[in-house]
Scaffold this active site. Structure first.
Site, PDB file in Angstrom:
ATOM      1  N   GLU A 100     -23.929  22.484   3.969  1.00  0.00           N
ATOM      2  CA  GLU A 100     -25.375  22.845   4.338  1.00  0.00           C
ATOM      3  C   GLU A 100     -25.665  23.843   3.079  1.00  0.00           C
ATOM      4  O   GLU A 100     -25.098  24.715   2.815  1.00  0.00           O
ATOM      5  CB  GLU A 100     -25.329  23.540   5.519  1.00  0.00           C
ATOM      6  CG  GLU A 100     -26.840  23.807   6.167  1.00  0.00           C
ATOM      7  CD  GLU A 100     -26.687  24.344   7.445  1.00  0.00           C
ATOM      8  OE1 GLU A 100     -26.258  23.940   8.418  1.00  0.00           O
ATOM      9  OE2 GLU A 100     -27.514  25.329   7.751  1.00  0.00           O
ATOM     10  N   ASP A 102     -29.157  26.282   2.486  1.00  0.00           N
ATOM     11  CA  ASP A 102     -30.483  26.724   3.243  1.00  0.00           C
ATOM     12  C   ASP A 102     -31.224  27.644   2.433  1.00  0.00           C
ATOM     13  O   ASP A 102     -30.932  28.471   1.775  1.00  0.00           O
ATOM     14  CB  ASP A 102     -29.696  27.616   4.407  1.00  0.00           C
ATOM     15  CG  ASP A 102     -28.978  27.028   5.447  1.00  0.00           C
ATOM     16  OD1 ASP A 102     -29.062  25.744   5.678  1.00  0.00           O
ATOM     17  OD2 ASP A 102     -28.174  27.820   5.916  1.00  0.00           O
ATOM     18  N   GLU A 104     -34.138  30.176   4.493  1.00  0.00           N
ATOM     19  CA  GLU A 104     -34.700  30.445   5.943  1.00  0.00           C
ATOM     20  C   GLU A 104     -35.723  31.581   5.639  1.00  0.00           C
ATOM     21  O   GLU A 104     -35.529  32.513   4.954  1.00  0.00           O
ATOM     22  CB  GLU A 104     -33.804  30.845   7.058  1.00  0.00           C
ATOM     23  CG  GLU A 104     -33.151  29.748   7.460  1.00  0.00           C
ATOM     24  CD  GLU A 104     -32.049  29.797   8.439  1.00  0.00           C
ATOM     25  OE1 GLU A 104     -31.920  31.241   8.774  1.00  0.00           O
ATOM     26  OE2 GLU A 104     -31.108  28.971   9.012  1.00  0.00           O
ATOM     27  N   HIS A 117     -34.099  34.340   3.503  1.00  0.00           N
ATOM     28  CA  HIS A 117     -32.494  34.255   3.707  1.00  0.00           C
ATOM     29  C   HIS A 117     -31.784  32.751   3.146  1.00  0.00           C
ATOM     30  O   HIS A 117     -32.424  31.897   3.439  1.00  0.00           O
ATOM     31  CB  HIS A 117     -32.516  34.261   5.316  1.00  0.00           C
ATOM     32  CG  HIS A 117     -31.171  34.140   5.924  1.00  0.00           C
ATOM     33  ND1 HIS A 117     -30.438  35.170   6.366  1.00  0.00           N
ATOM     34  CD2 HIS A 117     -30.311  33.189   6.199  1.00  0.00           C
ATOM     35  CE1 HIS A 117     -29.367  34.898   6.662  1.00  0.00           C
ATOM     36  NE2 HIS A 117     -29.227  33.461   6.585  1.00  0.00           N
ATOM     37  N   THR A 118     -30.800  33.013   2.595  1.00  0.00           N
ATOM     38  CA  THR A 118     -30.288  31.877   1.929  1.00  0.00           C
ATOM     39  C   THR A 118     -28.908  31.858   2.399  1.00  0.00           C
ATOM     40  O   THR A 118     -28.164  32.707   2.552  1.00  0.00           O
ATOM     41  CB  THR A 118     -30.148  31.813   0.172  1.00  0.00           C
ATOM     42  OG1 THR A 118     -29.349  32.796  -0.269  1.00  0.00           O
ATOM     43  CG2 THR A 118     -31.511  31.934  -0.274  1.00  0.00           C
ATOM     44  N   ASN A 119     -28.178  30.692   2.534  1.00  0.00           N
ATOM     45  CA  ASN A 119     -26.788  30.515   2.795  1.00  0.00           C
ATOM     46  C   ASN A 119     -26.106  29.138   2.434  1.00  0.00           C
ATOM     47  O   ASN A 119     -26.976  28.238   2.044  1.00  0.00           O
ATOM     48  CB  ASN A 119     -26.599  30.535   4.411  1.00  0.00           C
ATOM     49  CG  ASN A 119     -24.985  30.960   4.587  1.00  0.00           C
ATOM     50  OD1 ASN A 119     -24.352  31.190   4.198  1.00  0.00           O
ATOM     51  ND2 ASN A 119     -25.138  31.114   6.098  1.00  0.00           N
ATOM     52  N   ARG A 128     -21.941  33.078   3.859  1.00  0.00           N
ATOM     53  CA  ARG A 128     -22.230  33.258   2.586  1.00  0.00           C
ATOM     54  C   ARG A 128     -23.814  33.649   2.378  1.00  0.00           C
ATOM     55  O   ARG A 128     -24.536  33.414   1.439  1.00  0.00           O
ATOM     56  CB  ARG A 128     -22.089  32.192   1.728  1.00  0.00           C
ATOM     57  CG  ARG A 128     -20.572  31.702   1.644  1.00  0.00           C
ATOM     58  CD  ARG A 128     -20.302  30.726   0.516  1.00  0.00           C
ATOM     59  NE  ARG A 128     -18.647  30.424   0.634  1.00  0.00           N
ATOM     60  CZ  ARG A 128     -18.234  29.293   0.992  1.00  0.00           C
ATOM     61  NH1 ARG A 128     -18.839  28.528   2.039  1.00  0.00           N
ATOM     62  NH2 ARG A 128     -17.161  29.149   0.878  1.00  0.00           N
ATOM     63  N   GLU A 129     -24.088  34.529   3.279  1.00  0.00           N
ATOM     64  CA  GLU A 129     -25.630  34.875   3.302  1.00  0.00           C
ATOM     65  C   GLU A 129     -26.162  35.768   1.940  1.00  0.00           C
ATOM     66  O   GLU A 129     -25.370  36.751   1.817  1.00  0.00           O
ATOM     67  CB  GLU A 129     -26.165  35.727   4.397  1.00  0.00           C
ATOM     68  CG  GLU A 129     -25.770  34.809   5.728  1.00  0.00           C
ATOM     69  CD  GLU A 129     -24.544  34.984   6.256  1.00  0.00           C
ATOM     70  OE1 GLU A 129     -23.623  35.608   5.597  1.00  0.00           O
ATOM     71  OE2 GLU A 129     -24.418  34.531   7.222  1.00  0.00           O
ATOM     72  N   TRP A 194     -32.802  37.945  16.866  1.00  0.00           N
ATOM     73  CA  TRP A 194     -32.179  38.633  15.857  1.00  0.00           C
ATOM     74  C   TRP A 194     -33.009  38.583  14.438  1.00  0.00           C
ATOM     75  O   TRP A 194     -32.743  39.553  13.570  1.00  0.00           O
ATOM     76  CB  TRP A 194     -31.054  37.584  15.230  1.00  0.00           C
ATOM     77  CG  TRP A 194     -31.287  36.300  15.112  1.00  0.00           C
ATOM     78  CD1 TRP A 194     -31.356  35.148  15.960  1.00  0.00           C
ATOM     79  CD2 TRP A 194     -31.470  35.574  13.532  1.00  0.00           C
ATOM     80  NE1 TRP A 194     -31.785  33.970  15.284  1.00  0.00           N
ATOM     81  CE2 TRP A 194     -31.589  34.355  13.800  1.00  0.00           C
ATOM     82  CE3 TRP A 194     -31.380  36.262  12.354  1.00  0.00           C
ATOM     83  CZ2 TRP A 194     -31.883  33.506  12.747  1.00  0.00           C
ATOM     84  CZ3 TRP A 194     -31.683  35.355  11.098  1.00  0.00           C
ATOM     85  CH2 TRP A 194     -32.028  34.146  11.327  1.00  0.00           C
ATOM     86  N   GLY A 198     -33.655  43.065  12.758  1.00  0.00           N
ATOM     87  CA  GLY A 198     -32.367  42.535  13.538  1.00  0.00           C
ATOM     88  C   GLY A 198     -32.544  42.391  15.223  1.00  0.00           C
ATOM     89  O   GLY A 198     -31.704  42.486  16.186  1.00  0.00           O
ATOM     90  N   ARG A 276     -17.790  43.844   6.262  1.00  0.00           N
ATOM     91  CA  ARG A 276     -18.022  42.725   7.174  1.00  0.00           C
ATOM     92  C   ARG A 276     -16.509  41.915   6.912  1.00  0.00           C
ATOM     93  O   ARG A 276     -15.998  41.364   7.968  1.00  0.00           O
ATOM     94  CB  ARG A 276     -19.172  41.857   6.856  1.00  0.00           C
ATOM     95  CG  ARG A 276     -19.181  40.442   7.310  1.00  0.00           C
ATOM     96  CD  ARG A 276     -20.133  39.818   6.713  1.00  0.00           C
ATOM     97  NE  ARG A 276     -20.272  38.388   7.237  1.00  0.00           N
ATOM     98  CZ  ARG A 276     -21.359  37.698   6.822  1.00  0.00           C
ATOM     99  NH1 ARG A 276     -22.092  38.175   5.816  1.00  0.00           N
ATOM    100  NH2 ARG A 276     -21.279  36.377   7.463  1.00  0.00           N
TER     101      ARG A 276
END
Ligand SMILES: *[C@@H]1O[C@H](CO)[C@@H](O)[C@H](O)[C@H]1NC(C)=O
Ligand SMILES: *[C@@H]1O[C@H](CO)[C@@H](O)[C@H](O)[C@H]1NC(C)=O
Length: 290
Positions: A100, A102, A104, A117-119, A128-129, A194, A198, A276
């Protein structure tokens, strides 16, 4: 003026016109997969609206599947108070080990910035944001969000500026999306648990419906027609412009543009989030970005 002179003039003005870019057609290329009554296609298939209200969001997907190429979409995001809404535009294969890519767009209260936002998921694994603030108002006008995808790299472009690159790092054991065909999707939904600060800022339903506008969908991509496409789409055949050496990596000036975007507008990079990953960073993070 004689009739033939008029005709000649008409002919000359036609010749002088720039060649027209032919864009995809939402009517022919896409189907609603969710909340169809909340969306509409108009202007002979050139424009589309996706809507969200308290009853439903909506989404579309392409009929065709693609493997490599350029997927272009022009989007004008929900204006005003868009807090809690997410508009997405992405390519995805199906199944538990899906790939995928992305884009967003996380909405915000009036006067506060969206988050882009990308992933990227490979073999079912994402995390992998990378996130950015836009350097423009994405709700005032349409902007060009393009995904370039070839066997060497994936590049996310906004209005021609590369904002992110995901390089093929199979050599160091990082799977790359190069075996599964993807459909193109777009949708708008409620993510107020979210998305904005947040999850602190909820959707203000008195402002519904929330509308994202799409146009100029242009998949200049290799159509998947079965397993034979695996070699056909990735080969160096002249028809496959996306595999030309110029698309193997960014040009020198594109690298400068990428750096400008990242230095000034990047707000999250998974490769910098040591907490993280508890120090065990994804392998590609050991490589320079380009
Ligand atoms: C949109 O951006 C892509 C990537 O930079 C570019 O190839 C394409 O020509 C752009 N589209 C328009 C209409 O300018
Ligand atoms: C919304 O605005 C706040 C304050 O300006 C900002 O911290 C946040 O990153 C913005 N975007 C989202 C999606 O929360």
């Amino acid at each position: 003026m004689a009739k033939y002179q008029l005709l000649l003039l008409a002919f000359l003005s036609l010749v002088a016109m720039k060649p027209q870019i032919v864009f995809g057609n939402f009517q022919e290329d896409m189907v609603f997969n969710w909340g169809a009554p909340h969306s509409s296609i108009f202007n002979n298939g050139q424009n589309m609206q996706l809507q969200l209200d308290r009853y439903s969001g909506s989404g579309v997907q392409t009929n065709k599947q693609f493997l490599f190429g350029s997927i272009e979409m022009h989007i004008k995001l929900v204006h005003g108070n868009s807090a809690g809404t997410v508009t997405a535009y992405y390519c995805s294969s199906t199944g538990p080990k899906h790939d995928e890519i992305d884009f967003e767009f996380l909405g915000n209260s009036s006067g506060h910035p969206y988050i882009i936002h990308t992933n990227v998921y490979t073999q079912g694994i994402g995390s992998r944001e990378e996130q950015f603030y836009p350097w423009f108002d994405p709700t005032a006008d349409f902007h060009n969000y393009t995904i370039h995808w070839n066997p060497s790299q994936i590049v996310w472009f906004i209005d021609g500026l590369p904002i992110r690159v995901f390089t093929n790092n199979e050599a160091i054991g990082v799977p790359f999306p190069n075996e599964q065909a993807m459909r193109v999707y777009s949708s708008i939904w409620n993510a107020d648990n979210w998305a904005t600060r947040g999850g602190l800022v909820k959707i203000d339903w008195t402002r519904a419906p929330f509308i994202a506008r799409l146009s100029r969908f242009n998949p200049r991509a290799c159509e998947w027609t079965g397993p034979i496409s695996l070699t056909a789409c990735g080969s160096n055949s002249p028809a496959n412009w996306w595999t030309k050496p110029t698309y193997h990596k960014l040009s020198y000036s594109q690298m400068g543009q990428l750096k400008w975007v990242r230095d000034n507008f990047m707000i999250y990079d998974y490769c910098k989030d040591t907490k993280r990953f508890n120090g065990r960073m994804p392998r590609e993070c050991s490589k320079p970005i380009i």
